[in-house]
Write a protein that holds these residues in place. Structure first.
Motif, PDB file in Angstrom:
ATOM      1  N   GLY A  75       1.076  -1.020  -0.151  1.00  0.00           N
ATOM      2  CA  GLY A  75       0.161   0.156  -0.076  1.00  0.00           C
ATOM      3  C   GLY A  75       0.932   0.933   0.121  1.00  0.00           C
ATOM      4  O   GLY A  75       0.390   2.224  -0.952  1.00  0.00           O
ATOM      5  N   LEU A  79       0.885   3.987  -2.512  1.00  0.00           N
ATOM      6  CA  LEU A  79       0.119   5.219  -2.622  1.00  0.00           C
ATOM      7  C   LEU A  79       1.203   6.707  -2.256  1.00  0.00           C
ATOM      8  O   LEU A  79       0.686   7.309  -2.424  1.00  0.00           O
ATOM      9  N   HIS A  80       2.330   5.784  -1.385  1.00  0.00           N
ATOM     10  CA  HIS A  80       3.189   7.125  -0.961  1.00  0.00           C
ATOM     11  C   HIS A  80       4.277   6.800  -1.677  1.00  0.00           C
ATOM     12  O   HIS A  80       5.205   7.351  -1.193  1.00  0.00           O
ATOM     13  N   GLN A 111      -1.405   8.886   5.845  1.00  0.00           N
ATOM     14  CA  GLN A 111      -0.554   7.596   5.244  1.00  0.00           C
ATOM     15  C   GLN A 111      -0.539   6.215   5.530  1.00  0.00           C
ATOM     16  O   GLN A 111      -0.758   5.249   4.523  1.00  0.00           O
ATOM     17  N   GLU A 114      -4.044   5.034   5.066  1.00  0.00           N
ATOM     18  CA  GLU A 114      -4.642   4.917   3.323  1.00  0.00           C
ATOM     19  C   GLU A 114      -3.966   3.465   3.834  1.00  0.00           C
ATOM     20  O   GLU A 114      -4.314   2.515   2.951  1.00  0.00           O
ATOM     21  N   PHE A 118      -5.790   0.360   2.581  1.00  0.00           N
ATOM     22  CA  PHE A 118      -5.404  -0.580   0.615  1.00  0.00           C
ATOM     23  C   PHE A 118      -5.155  -2.204   1.429  1.00  0.00           C
ATOM     24  O   PHE A 118      -5.663  -2.965   0.491  1.00  0.00           O
TER      25      PHE A 118
END
Length: 162
Positions: A75, A79-80, A111, A114, A118
């Motif tokens: 994830g 995403l990051h 984050q 998130e 995920f």
């Protein structure tokens, strides 16, 4: 590999339970391995070179936690990636910590939440859970947790959010 290709790999792996999160990581180009880390560290994502990353899960943690950790780190990767820098390590609460090799202050609570969402989505796809419930509406979280190779608590949370 572009985002569309990455999402295709992720979606393909989410077609049956238990999701092969280790195969998913490898197919995404993430070298995935286990190491004996401090007990409070669940895992980490490290930048190995300009376009290469490694996921490490704590070898002393239960398999269900290792699977969630790997999914969580995937994830972060998806995403990051721009915030990862040299790396990020996550404690048992999946927060970047000073205990590990990397204390990444660019990765904050938003984050981490998130990455947790995920991981839950990847390991416990709603479509698969709904399919199980359609076959047996009385099925309990314990049975589903075993089938999906996640903790009972993670499955209970996921089922409550359907």
């Amino acid at each position: 590999m572009n985002l569309s290709e990455q999402l295709g790999i992720i979606n393909r792996h989410m077609e049956k339970a238990p999701v092969d999160v280790f195969g998913m990581a490898n197919e995404l180009g993430l070298n995935c391995h286990f190491a004996y880390l401090e007990d409070e560290i669940s895992g980490m994502l490290e930048k190995v070179s300009e376009d290469s990353y490694r996921v490490t899960a704590n070898a002393s943690h239960p398999k269900t936690r290792q699977r969630f950790t790997v999914a969580h780190e995937i994830g972060h990767y998806i995403l990051h990636r721009k915030l990862i820098g040299d790396g990020v390590d996550d404690n048992r609460a999946y927060r970047s910590t000073e205990l590990g090799k990397y204390h990444n202050t660019a990765i904050g609570p938003k984050q981490e939440t998130e990455a947790n969402k995920f991981a839950a989505s990847v390991l416990m796809p709603i479509a698969l859970i709904r399919g199980e419930l359609a076959e047996d509406p009385t099925i309990i979280a314990d049975i589903l947790a075993h089938k999906f190779e996640v903790s009972k608590m993670a499955m209970q949370i996921r089922m409550s959010n359907l």
